[in-house]
Design a protein around this motif. Sequence first.
Motif, PDB file in Angstrom:
ATOM      1  N   ASN A  20       0.847  -1.180   0.000  1.00  0.00           N
ATOM      2  CA  ASN A  20       0.000   0.000   0.000  1.00  0.00           C
ATOM      3  C   ASN A  20       0.893   1.245   0.000  1.00  0.00           C
ATOM      4  O   ASN A  20       1.503   1.569   1.005  1.00  0.00           O
ATOM      5  CB  ASN A  20      -0.920  -0.017   1.223  1.00  0.00           C
ATOM      6  N   TRP A  21       0.976   1.928  -1.145  1.00  0.00           N
ATOM      7  CA  TRP A  21       1.804   3.122  -1.314  1.00  0.00           C
ATOM      8  C   TRP A  21       0.976   4.326  -0.895  1.00  0.00           C
ATOM      9  O   TRP A  21      -0.091   4.573  -1.450  1.00  0.00           O
ATOM     10  CB  TRP A  21       2.218   3.275  -2.772  1.00  0.00           C
ATOM     11  N   LYS A  22       1.473   5.073   0.094  1.00  0.00           N
ATOM     12  CA  LYS A  22       0.749   6.247   0.587  1.00  0.00           C
ATOM     13  C   LYS A  22       1.626   7.490   0.503  1.00  0.00           C
ATOM     14  O   LYS A  22       2.828   7.424   0.705  1.00  0.00           O
ATOM     15  CB  LYS A  22       0.292   6.033   2.026  1.00  0.00           C
ATOM     16  N   TYR A  30       0.081  10.363   6.072  1.00  0.00           N
ATOM     17  CA  TYR A  30      -0.020   9.389   5.001  1.00  0.00           C
ATOM     18  C   TYR A  30      -1.474   9.038   4.705  1.00  0.00           C
ATOM     19  O   TYR A  30      -1.873   7.881   4.660  1.00  0.00           O
ATOM     20  CB  TYR A  30       0.808   8.138   5.320  1.00  0.00           C
ATOM     21  N   ASP A  31      -2.255  10.074   4.503  1.00  0.00           N
ATOM     22  CA  ASP A  31      -3.692   9.903   4.310  1.00  0.00           C
ATOM     23  C   ASP A  31      -4.050   9.573   2.865  1.00  0.00           C
ATOM     24  O   ASP A  31      -5.066   8.969   2.605  1.00  0.00           O
ATOM     25  CB  ASP A  31      -4.406  11.190   4.744  1.00  0.00           C
ATOM     26  N   GLN A  32      -3.237   9.971   1.936  1.00  0.00           N
ATOM     27  CA  GLN A  32      -3.559   9.818   0.530  1.00  0.00           C
ATOM     28  C   GLN A  32      -3.030   8.491  -0.008  1.00  0.00           C
ATOM     29  O   GLN A  32      -1.845   8.323  -0.228  1.00  0.00           O
ATOM     30  CB  GLN A  32      -2.974  10.984  -0.271  1.00  0.00           C
ATOM     31  N   GLU A  33      -3.931   7.530  -0.192  1.00  0.00           N
ATOM     32  CA  GLU A  33      -3.514   6.259  -0.774  1.00  0.00           C
ATOM     33  C   GLU A  33      -3.304   6.480  -2.262  1.00  0.00           C
ATOM     34  O   GLU A  33      -4.193   6.910  -2.981  1.00  0.00           O
ATOM     35  CB  GLU A  33      -4.574   5.188  -0.547  1.00  0.00           C
ATOM     36  N   TYR A  34      -2.120   6.176  -2.722  1.00  0.00           N
ATOM     37  CA  TYR A  34      -1.775   6.434  -4.112  1.00  0.00           C
ATOM     38  C   TYR A  34      -1.908   5.172  -4.970  1.00  0.00           C
ATOM     39  O   TYR A  34      -2.431   5.214  -6.072  1.00  0.00           O
ATOM     40  CB  TYR A  34      -0.355   6.994  -4.214  1.00  0.00           C
ATOM     41  N   LYS A  36      -2.222   0.654  -4.623  1.00  0.00           N
ATOM     42  CA  LYS A  36      -2.301  -0.563  -3.812  1.00  0.00           C
ATOM     43  C   LYS A  36      -2.108  -1.751  -4.739  1.00  0.00           C
ATOM     44  O   LYS A  36      -2.820  -1.893  -5.740  1.00  0.00           O
ATOM     45  CB  LYS A  36      -3.650  -0.634  -3.121  1.00  0.00           C
ATOM     46  N   TRP A  63       6.715   9.782   1.453  1.00  0.00           N
ATOM     47  CA  TRP A  63       5.952   8.600   1.092  1.00  0.00           C
ATOM     48  C   TRP A  63       6.122   7.515   2.148  1.00  0.00           C
ATOM     49  O   TRP A  63       7.073   7.523   2.919  1.00  0.00           O
ATOM     50  CB  TRP A  63       6.447   8.047  -0.247  1.00  0.00           C
TER      51      TRP A  63
END
Length: 87
Positions: A20-22, A30-34, A36, A63
């Motif tokens: 899971n790249w955030k 790290y709220d924005q999931e970029y 998965k 990140w």
Amino acid sequence: MANIDVVRKNISKNNKIIHNWKRYQEGYLYDQEYFKSTINIGTSPNWSCWSKITFKPEMAGDWQVIVTDSMGNKLDSIDFSIIPTSE
């Protein structure tokens, strides 16, 4: 480009590893999931899997990649920063 490589012992069938790249946003941790990536892994004493993304200049910043198993258990994580280069 950034790669996340995982080597995992897997003695059960039908297991998955999730990367899971955030991306860090000001005021949020790290709220924005970029991105998965869910990866099926086979039965092996040393199963290797990876995911990667290519960064564009506007993606500079902090990140985090969190690696979990199919049950949601956190296996590992890494924090890193992408720093823009000046031309």
